[in-house]
Design a protein around this motif. Structure first.
Motif, PDB file in Angstrom:
ATOM      1  N   UNK A 174       0.775  -1.231   0.000  1.00 60.73           N
ATOM      2  CA  UNK A 174       0.000   0.000   0.000  1.00 60.73           C
ATOM      3  C   UNK A 174       0.802   1.274   0.000  1.00 60.73           C
ATOM      4  N   UNK A 175       2.132   1.181  -0.092  1.00 57.63           N
ATOM      5  CA  UNK A 175       2.954   2.398  -0.068  1.00 57.63           C
ATOM      6  C   UNK A 175       3.085   3.059  -1.433  1.00 57.63           C
ATOM      7  N   UNK A 176       2.785   2.330  -2.502  1.00 64.11           N
ATOM      8  CA  UNK A 176       2.873   2.922  -3.832  1.00 64.11           C
ATOM      9  C   UNK A 176       4.046   2.430  -4.649  1.00 64.11           C
ATOM     10  N   UNK A 177       4.420   1.150  -4.473  1.00 65.93           N
ATOM     11  CA  UNK A 177       5.563   0.616  -5.211  1.00 65.93           C
ATOM     12  C   UNK A 177       5.301   0.582  -6.714  1.00 65.93           C
ATOM     13  N   UNK A 178       4.064   0.266  -7.104  1.00 70.07           N
ATOM     14  CA  UNK A 178       3.765   0.221  -8.541  1.00 70.07           C
ATOM     15  C   UNK A 178       3.790   1.620  -9.148  1.00 70.07           C
ATOM     16  N   UNK A 179       3.381   2.629  -8.393  1.00 70.55           N
ATOM     17  CA  UNK A 179       3.453   3.999  -8.896  1.00 70.55           C
ATOM     18  C   UNK A 179       4.904   4.419  -9.090  1.00 70.55           C
ATOM     19  N   UNK A 180       5.781   3.995  -8.183  1.00 63.80           N
ATOM     20  CA  UNK A 180       7.203   4.293  -8.343  1.00 63.80           C
ATOM     21  C   UNK A 180       7.758   3.622  -9.594  1.00 63.80           C
ATOM     22  N   UNK A 181       7.318   2.388  -9.853  1.00 61.04           N
ATOM     23  CA  UNK A 181       7.760   1.690 -11.063  1.00 61.04           C
ATOM     24  C   UNK A 181       7.278   2.425 -12.312  1.00 61.04           C
ATOM     25  N   UNK A 182       6.044   2.911 -12.287  1.00 58.34           N
ATOM     26  CA  UNK A 182       5.528   3.644 -13.446  1.00 58.34           C
ATOM     27  C   UNK A 182       6.302   4.948 -13.647  1.00 58.34           C
ATOM     28  N   UNK A 183       6.656   5.606 -12.559  1.00 56.87           N
ATOM     29  CA  UNK A 183       7.453   6.830 -12.676  1.00 56.87           C
ATOM     30  C   UNK A 183       8.814   6.528 -13.294  1.00 56.87           C
ATOM     31  N   UNK A 184       9.438   5.442 -12.855  1.00 54.51           N
ATOM     32  CA  UNK A 184      10.725   5.044 -13.429  1.00 54.51           C
ATOM     33  C   UNK A 184      10.599   4.802 -14.927  1.00 54.51           C
ATOM     34  N   UNK A 185       9.520   4.165 -15.335  1.00 54.44           N
ATOM     35  CA  UNK A 185       9.314   3.866 -16.754  1.00 54.44           C
ATOM     36  C   UNK A 185       9.048   5.137 -17.563  1.00 54.44           C
TER      37      UNK A 185
END
Length: 468
Positions: A174-185
């Motif tokens: 729930x911390x937003x790991x997938x959002x961080x991955x999308x930002x990296x991409x």
């Protein structure tokens, strides 16, 4: 103003997405099917088409050929993820799994439109600017955070995104790991190519290798045709493997070869092929400790852990809680026709005191629940439905998903005086040696992913089975 066409047969999703995009400043039109869209609009007059994959009549992928000059973003449920991969091979510019995160959708739309407006300018050529005043990463509004810990995360993302370095994102659920991955991409040179996201915990162990690497016809019972794997579908782009600690040993070995040699071999095939994939992995588990117990390959761990980004839990982001709550409240109020909602001072203090074991996702859910229940313009602590026992211990969520009689302890059972979570722990520990994860989940009346999430929260180790 960019024009967007939504093609979706479910009224609730269509309406919610239209409001989201209109609020973001886009001109939006809607249709319920491919034929309705084609007969009612000039498809190539739009800047973007967002379509569900499965529609009455022709599938959403039909729009790729009918609107040759307009990019098409496909929405799909996880159950039809393979079809989404096939749609990208047909020419879709992006896919998003439903239910989608609003920030994820807006970021994907912004990135597609940016590429359309400046096709010759690579996404990575944009100047690296610091986070804006509202705490969001530039250029997209994917993640929020004004606190020092999140600003360090944003700085690290901007530095590592333009590289080809493998990234391991660590953080609680729930911390937003997938959002961080999308930002990296989106901040990488691969932004114009697909980002394929895979939750390794949500795929049955018996299917994980086939899903990731693909399979040949006849490779196993039910393989009636050859299928492309998700790694191959990400060729030229990025692959995000969420909860990578849940990969079984065989898949770990195959993934190591992808990282070492840049090649994959489908299940049932003797031939390998090269792939160009930027790997981003995430976990909430201690992979280093798992290497000592043999649950995770040490060589794979070091291949993945080239660059590590830690997303702090919400309890370490005290200064961001009210800012996030305000953003969620504004969004939910607009979605539900309740603009102008505010948090009472007591509600604000309750939000700041709560420990947030579910992190940002729990906060968003609390705000959505309060918005639904609120009959005035002010949200009070009672509507937030946070814990009422002193602040540090969260009331367990209901274990049963729907009405499941077998999960209700009978009065004459030895477990009749247990709480739901006590009963869950008792049941899993008593039966996991003779049941698979799928069987346990079915008996408990929950999904396999929910079973896995509750294991993590309660600290119940998972028995590794030798079979499938």
């Amino acid at each position: 103003m960019p024009r967007i066409l939504i093609v979706e047969d479910e009224e609730i999703i269509r309406s919610a997405l239209r409001k989201l995009l209109q609020h973001a400043g886009y001109e939006v039109a809607v249709a319920g099917s491919v034929d309705e869209a084609d007969s009612g609009y000039e498809l190539n007059d739009f800047d973007l088409i967002i379509s569900d994959l499965r529609l009455p009549g022709a599938p959403g992928t039909e729009l790729i050929t009918r609107a040759a000059a307009t990019p098409v973003l496909i929405m799909t449920s996880y159950a039809s993820l393979r079809s989404a991969v096939d749609s990208m091979k047909m020419g879709a510019v992006e896919y998003i799994a439903k239910p989608f995160d609003h920030d994820e959708m807006l970021a994907a739309v912004a990135a597609i439109l940016q590429r359309r407006q400046a096709p010759d300018q690579h996404a990575a050529d944009a100047p690296e600017e610091p986070a804006g005043n509202d705490g969001t990463i530039d250029p997209s509004t994917i993640m929020y955070g004004k606190c020092d810990a999140m600003q360090k995360v944003f700085t690290l993302i901007r530095k590592v995104a333009p590289t080809e370095t493998t990234v391991l994102i660590q953080g609680e659920s729930g911390t937003g790991k997938e959002l961080a991955a999308r930002a990296l991409h989106l901040l990488s040179p691969r932004a114009a190519r697909p980002l394929i996201s895979v939750n390794c915990a949500a795929i049955p162990e018996s299917l994980i290798e086939s899903e990731l690497f693909g399979h040949e016809k006849g490779a196993f019972t039910g393989a009636v045709s050859a299928r492309t794997g998700l790694i191959e579908a990400a060729d030229g782009g990025s692959l995000f493997l969420d909860e990578i600690g849940e990969l079984p040993p065989e898949a770990q070995a195959r993934l190591l070869r992808v990282l070492q040699e840049g090649e994959i071999r489908k299940v049932g095939s003797t031939q390998s092929r090269q792939v160009d994939v930027r790997m981003i992995a995430a976990t909430h588990r201690n992979l280093k400790a798992m290497t000592r117990t043999g649950e995770f390959r040490e060589d794979l761990y070091y291949r993945l852990n080239v660059m590590q980004i830690r997303i702090p839990p919400l309890r370490e982001r005290q200064g961001d809680i009210l800012g996030l709550a305000s953003r969620f409240l504004k969004r939910q109020g607009e979605r539900m026709g309740k603009p102008g909602l505010n948090l009472s001072p007591e509600a604000m203090r309750a939000l700041e005191r709560h420990r947030w074991p579910g992190n940002v996702r729990e906060l968003e859910n609390a705000i959505e629940r309060a918005t639904i229940l609120c009959d005035t313009d002010v949200i009070t602590p009672g509507l937030l439905d946070l814990e009422s026992e002193g602040g540090d211990v969260n009331i367990p969520e209901t274990l049963v998903e729907g009405n499941n009689e077998q999960m209700r302890p009978r009065d004459n059972d030895a477990t009749s005086d247990l709480s739901l979570e006590d009963y869950f722990q008792h049941f899993v520990l008593e039966n996991q040696d003779r049941m698979s994860e799928t069987e346990l989940a079915q008996k408990l009346g929950i999904s396999r992913k929910s079973l896995w999430e509750r294991r993590q929260r309660l600290g119940i180790p998972r028995k590794k089975t030798t079979g499938s």
